[in-house]
Design an enzyme around this catalytic site. Structure first.
Site, mmCIF file in Angstrom:
data_model
loop_
_atom_site.group_PDB
_atom_site.id
_atom_site.type_symbol
_atom_site.label_atom_id
_atom_site.label_comp_id
_atom_site.label_asym_id
_atom_site.label_seq_id
_atom_site.Cartn_x
_atom_site.Cartn_y
_atom_site.Cartn_z
ATOM 1 N N GLY A 102 4.840 12.301 9.454
ATOM 2 C CA GLY A 102 5.231 11.988 7.978
ATOM 3 C C GLY A 102 5.866 12.829 7.283
ATOM 4 C CG ASP A 154 3.049 11.104 4.922
ATOM 5 O OD1 ASP A 154 1.949 11.483 5.004
ATOM 6 O OD2 ASP A 154 3.763 10.500 5.966
ATOM 7 C CG ASP A 204 -3.940 4.383 2.931
ATOM 8 O OD1 ASP A 204 -4.655 3.867 1.908
ATOM 9 O OD2 ASP A 204 -3.617 3.994 4.064
ATOM 10 C CE LYS A 240 -0.379 3.523 0.961
ATOM 11 N NZ LYS A 240 -0.623 2.652 2.335
ATOM 12 C CG PHE A 291 2.539 -0.197 5.724
ATOM 13 C CD1 PHE A 291 1.517 0.712 6.112
ATOM 14 C CD2 PHE A 291 3.852 0.151 6.174
ATOM 15 C CE1 PHE A 291 1.951 1.712 7.090
ATOM 16 C CE2 PHE A 291 3.755 0.914 7.153
ATOM 17 C CZ PHE A 291 2.955 1.708 7.746
ATOM 18 C CB VAL A 292 5.373 2.888 1.277
ATOM 19 C CG1 VAL A 292 4.915 1.985 0.145
ATOM 20 C CG2 VAL A 292 4.285 4.163 1.518
ATOM 21 N NE ARG A 299 8.444 9.164 12.117
ATOM 22 C CZ ARG A 299 7.227 9.260 11.648
ATOM 23 N NH1 ARG A 299 6.698 9.434 10.506
ATOM 24 N NH2 ARG A 299 6.216 8.894 12.592
HETATM 25 P P1 IMP Z 1 -5.364 8.257 5.224
HETATM 26 O O1 IMP Z 1 -6.256 9.050 6.563
HETATM 27 O O2 IMP Z 1 -5.799 6.951 5.173
HETATM 28 O O3 IMP Z 1 -5.422 9.137 3.984
HETATM 29 O O4 IMP Z 1 -4.077 8.158 5.996
HETATM 30 C C1 IMP Z 1 -3.026 9.414 5.926
HETATM 31 C C2 IMP Z 1 -1.895 9.060 7.025
HETATM 32 O O5 IMP Z 1 -1.787 7.823 7.101
HETATM 33 C C3 IMP Z 1 -0.644 9.812 6.280
HETATM 34 O O6 IMP Z 1 -0.404 10.892 6.476
HETATM 35 C C4 IMP Z 1 0.428 8.596 6.786
HETATM 36 O O7 IMP Z 1 0.903 9.363 7.908
HETATM 37 C C5 IMP Z 1 -0.390 7.258 7.104
HETATM 38 N N1 IMP Z 1 -0.129 6.502 6.292
HETATM 39 C C6 IMP Z 1 -1.105 5.858 5.225
HETATM 40 N N2 IMP Z 1 -0.494 5.052 4.549
HETATM 41 C C7 IMP Z 1 0.829 4.787 5.117
HETATM 42 C C8 IMP Z 1 1.771 3.942 4.592
HETATM 43 O O8 IMP Z 1 1.827 3.263 3.573
HETATM 44 N N3 IMP Z 1 3.002 4.072 5.275
HETATM 45 C C9 IMP Z 1 3.108 4.817 6.394
HETATM 46 N N4 IMP Z 1 2.188 5.843 6.875
HETATM 47 C C10 IMP Z 1 0.998 5.590 5.975
#
Ligand code: IMP
Length: 180
Positions: free
Chosen positions: A48, A103, A106, A134, A156-157, A169
């Protein structure tokens, strides 16, 4: 409101191309200020962050090394909670300043896990730069994102490198899934 459709789902623009350019400019100014003379290793997280990292580092005016890693925790629109290392670092990071470029943060599970893994290799310092965050879905409240472009809602984005099922992308702006 600008919209785009992917696989029958409608996404609405929430951050324009021009706003992204401004965010990237401001982040790189702060990073330029903080990293003069520190020769950091910039680690961008695939997939990402590839567009964000490419834009960000072209504003850098300090010596650095740049590497990609590939971590994966997402399946469709949900974090699986399990981190897979698909491409690892092949550089000694002991006693080095590290800046991770992501990127979006979350739940924070991915970077929490990755930061711990890097810490075991005794770097001098690790900081995180993420285009988006987020805060409402962050599970690891102690995860310090020193350079954050913009906080967004827990939705979700896609766009500017972020995908849904490998699509979207290429979009120059950030789009959020529309609630129907
Ligand atoms: P985390 O481990 O939950 O913080 O997720 C991190 C990864 O999940 C990011 O590097 C993204 O690749 C993916 N991700 C999280 N939220 C989104 C979203 O809203 N859209 C697309 N990819 C996301």
């Amino acid at each position: 409101m600008k919209e785009t459709t992917l696989n029958g789902k409608v996404f609405e623009e929430i951050i324009s191309k021009e706003q992204i350019e401004q965010i990237v400019h401001e982040l790189s100014q702060k990073i330029n200020h903080d990293y003069q003379g520190k020769q950091p290793i910039i680690i961008a997280v695939l997939d990402g962050a590839f567009i964000f990292a490419a834009d960000l580092i072209r504003n850098f005016d300090f010596d650095h090394q740049f590497r990609f890693v590939k971590l994966s925790s997402y399946k469709g629109m949900k974090s699986s909670g399990e981190i897979t290392h698909l491409l690892d670092l092949d550089i000694n990071i002991a006693d080095r300043n590290i800046l991770i470029v992501e990127d979006i943060v979350d739940t924070g599970v991915t970077l929490h896990h990755y930061q711990r893994k890097l810490s075991a290799q005794a770097p001098k310092n690790i900081e995180i730069c993420s285009l988006l965050m987020k805060p409402n879905s962050l599970q690891h409240k102690d995860l310090a994102v020193k350079y954050c472009g913009q906080d967004i809602a827990d939705e979700f984005v896609i766009g500017y490198g972020l995908d849904w099922d490998y699509q979207g992308r290429h979009l120059p702006a950030i789009y959020q899934l529309r609630k129907d």
